[in-house]
Design an enzyme around this catalytic site. Sequence first.
Site, mmCIF file in Angstrom:
data_model
loop_
_atom_site.group_PDB
_atom_site.id
_atom_site.type_symbol
_atom_site.label_atom_id
_atom_site.label_comp_id
_atom_site.label_asym_id
_atom_site.label_seq_id
_atom_site.Cartn_x
_atom_site.Cartn_y
_atom_site.Cartn_z
ATOM 1 N N HIS A 140 0.853 -1.186 0.000
ATOM 2 C CA HIS A 140 0.000 0.000 0.000
ATOM 3 C C HIS A 140 0.887 1.233 0.000
ATOM 4 O O HIS A 140 1.943 1.238 0.631
ATOM 5 C CB HIS A 140 -0.911 0.014 1.242
ATOM 6 C CG HIS A 140 -2.057 0.937 1.088
ATOM 7 N ND1 HIS A 140 -1.964 2.278 1.371
ATOM 8 C CD2 HIS A 140 -3.312 0.729 0.621
ATOM 9 C CE1 HIS A 140 -3.119 2.855 1.104
ATOM 10 N NE2 HIS A 140 -3.949 1.940 0.635
ATOM 11 N N ASP A 152 -7.936 -5.461 0.261
ATOM 12 C CA ASP A 152 -8.489 -6.280 -0.806
ATOM 13 C C ASP A 152 -7.934 -7.690 -0.860
ATOM 14 O O ASP A 152 -8.343 -8.481 -1.706
ATOM 15 C CB ASP A 152 -8.329 -5.562 -2.145
ATOM 16 C CG ASP A 152 -9.346 -4.447 -2.235
ATOM 17 O OD1 ASP A 152 -10.450 -4.642 -1.714
ATOM 18 O OD2 ASP A 152 -9.022 -3.385 -2.782
HETATM 19 N N1 CMC Z 1 3.955 -7.456 -5.075
HETATM 20 C C1 CMC Z 1 5.274 -7.470 -5.272
HETATM 21 N N2 CMC Z 1 6.083 -6.416 -5.105
HETATM 22 C C2 CMC Z 1 5.519 -5.275 -4.702
HETATM 23 C C3 CMC Z 1 4.135 -5.176 -4.461
HETATM 24 C C4 CMC Z 1 3.350 -6.321 -4.654
HETATM 25 N N3 CMC Z 1 2.024 -6.295 -4.438
HETATM 26 N N4 CMC Z 1 3.832 -3.924 -4.075
HETATM 27 C C5 CMC Z 1 4.992 -3.247 -4.075
HETATM 28 N N5 CMC Z 1 6.015 -4.069 -4.445
HETATM 29 C C6 CMC Z 1 7.445 -3.747 -4.501
HETATM 30 C C7 CMC Z 1 7.789 -2.963 -5.750
HETATM 31 O O1 CMC Z 1 8.176 -3.814 -6.815
HETATM 32 C C8 CMC Z 1 8.926 -2.108 -5.262
HETATM 33 O O2 CMC Z 1 10.079 -2.924 -5.187
HETATM 34 P P1 CMC Z 1 11.537 -2.320 -5.537
HETATM 35 O O3 CMC Z 1 11.799 -1.299 -4.475
HETATM 36 O O4 CMC Z 1 12.459 -3.483 -5.491
HETATM 37 O O5 CMC Z 1 11.431 -1.702 -6.907
HETATM 38 C C9 CMC Z 1 8.549 -1.779 -3.819
HETATM 39 O O6 CMC Z 1 7.717 -2.876 -3.401
HETATM 40 C C10 CMC Z 1 7.770 -0.476 -3.672
HETATM 41 O O7 CMC Z 1 6.625 -0.555 -4.514
HETATM 42 P P2 CMC Z 1 5.947 0.670 -5.244
HETATM 43 O O8 CMC Z 1 5.255 0.185 -6.465
HETATM 44 O O9 CMC Z 1 6.941 1.774 -5.395
HETATM 45 O O10 CMC Z 1 4.903 1.111 -4.142
HETATM 46 P P3 CMC Z 1 3.679 2.052 -4.387
HETATM 47 O O11 CMC Z 1 3.427 2.734 -3.101
HETATM 48 O O12 CMC Z 1 3.883 2.903 -5.583
HETATM 49 O O13 CMC Z 1 2.512 1.022 -4.751
HETATM 50 C C11 CMC Z 1 0.602 -0.338 -4.655
HETATM 51 C C12 CMC Z 1 1.430 0.710 -3.932
HETATM 52 C C13 CMC Z 1 -0.679 -0.604 -3.852
HETATM 53 C C14 CMC Z 1 0.199 0.192 -6.033
HETATM 54 C C15 CMC Z 1 1.421 -1.637 -4.797
HETATM 55 O O14 CMC Z 1 1.823 -2.112 -3.532
HETATM 56 C C16 CMC Z 1 0.679 -2.717 -5.581
HETATM 57 O O15 CMC Z 1 0.724 -2.718 -6.814
HETATM 58 N N6 CMC Z 1 -0.001 -3.665 -4.860
HETATM 59 C C17 CMC Z 1 -0.796 -4.677 -5.520
HETATM 60 C C18 CMC Z 1 -2.120 -4.096 -5.962
HETATM 61 C C19 CMC Z 1 -3.067 -3.909 -4.801
HETATM 62 O O16 CMC Z 1 -3.241 -4.778 -3.971
HETATM 63 N N7 CMC Z 1 -3.718 -2.734 -4.777
HETATM 64 C C20 CMC Z 1 -4.740 -2.418 -3.783
HETATM 65 C C21 CMC Z 1 -4.353 -1.318 -2.870
HETATM 66 S S1 CMC Z 1 -5.428 -1.235 -1.446
HETATM 67 C C22 CMC Z 1 -6.968 -0.845 -2.102
HETATM 68 C C23 CMC Z 1 -7.046 0.564 -2.523
HETATM 69 O O17 CMC Z 1 -6.956 1.446 -1.677
HETATM 70 O O18 CMC Z 1 -7.233 0.780 -3.734
#
Ligand code: CMC
Length: 431
Positions: free
Chosen positions: A308, A366
């Site tokens: 998140h 989720d």
């Molecule tokens: N699976 C694998 N790796 C992950 C995941 C994941 N679900 N989420 C983040 N990472 C890794 C990412 O690859 C990165 O690694 P590195 O530093 O080696 O490059 C690191 O963690 C930081 O990730 P980020 O993408 O920079 O983090 P963010 O804050 O931009 O993304 C997120 C947040 C929710 C988009 C992401 O965690 C994600 O894609 N999660 C899966 C989708 C999901 O479950 N979304 C629902 C969110 S809760 C409901 C809502 O409020 O909508």
Amino acid sequence: MTTRKFTLTDASTGKTSTLEALSPTVGSDVLNIAPLAKDHGVFTFDPGFMSTAACESKITYIDGDKGILLYRGYPVEQLAAKSSFLEVAYLLIYGELPTAAALKEFTLSITRHTMINESLLRFYNGFHYDAHPMAQVSAVVASMAGFYHDSLDINNPRHREIFAHRIIAKMPTISAAAYKHMLGQPFIYPQNSLDYCSNLLHMFFAVPSEQYVVEPVAAKALDLLLILHADHEQNASTSTVRLAGSTGTNPYAAISSGIAALWGPSHGGANEAVLQMLEEIGTADAIPKFLARVKDKNDHTRLMGFGHRVYKNFDPRAKIIREACHAVLEKVGRPDNPLFELALRLEEIALSDEYFVSRKLYPNVDFYSGIIYSALGIPRDMFTVMFAIARTAGWVAHWQELISDPAMKIGRPRQLYTGPTARQYVDIATR
Ligand code: CMC
């Protein structure tokens, strides 16, 4: 409290300016960078709004490190245990918990607005049976501006209120119509004698040929999910509603843009993606292979329902839903749900894996919500629609806050331009 001040010096010119931090009631200070462009001719660069507060708000507070979520100051755990979705919607929109009389009046108003114009119902026939319900719902919501002219004057507080009640009341009806269209079943009209969630389930699952009695346990579980999804401060869809709303567009258009933003798998589409992922993994022995793909930089697979932007410890909503999962599955008579067992195992393995631990990736709301939805008989395609029904309360509250703010300005971000500098047009014959 003394105001924190920051001095910024342009190393090339020596020019300095003082930036003041604004203090919230709770949470991190926010640096007012407005003087930067005026004093130094520079903008700030913050892709993904990783460090930027885009607005002032009094609605929802999140502490991502401590796993705190407050709606108008009330902890989500207390609301989940004691409140109802309509009471939470009232709280978000009006800022205070309603008195018994106010809640009764609000509930009556929502109940009286549940039907939709018959012409809107005909829109669904324009969609293929396999059109994603989010496509149908966003289109029908946008079209409401063509029907409900008594709620389009955004500067009239009464119009805004009529809109607020109307959209909260009609979202279940609009969503159920999309579902019935997918199934090829006749639309079921709302029943105003039922409470919000029972009515929703009735419109989803009743057929004209037989009586359908809503299970109170199912309505209660749905109500809980709606409370937990009702608002989440400046998330992508809410920010979209605010940005669209800041142009002065009508509120139905603003909410429709929020629905579109919610659809993505990084946001509201994650609940659907989680179930798809669990089904793909299939059995617990396939988890390590799946996690190896997730950790592979060259593979774009993510562990859906994990991670998140704000919560870096745990998502309090996930904690509540995880507990509710056990109770709901027991009560609806499916305690040995294999996908739930698989999700529990996947969570356990991921939480002890260095990749997820070091990146502070925890299950989000989720990871479990889809399991409850499927236990209630709601199909996967409809999960994000359920999220949209809940989040409509938050979107409405944020839109109201935005529009009633006398300092409101159109949202208009700047950019770091990296394209070509000015060049001369070349005639096609000489290219
Ligand atoms: N699976 C694998 N790796 C992950 C995941 C994941 N679900 N989420 C983040 N990472 C890794 C990412 O690859 C990165 O690694 P590195 O530093 O080696 O490059 C690191 O963690 C930081 O990730 P980020 O993408 O920079 O983090 P963010 O804050 O931009 O993304 C997120 C947040 C929710 C988009 C992401 O965690 C994600 O894609 N999660 C899966 C989708 C999901 O479950 N979304 C629902 C969110 S809760 C409901 C809502 O409020 O909508």
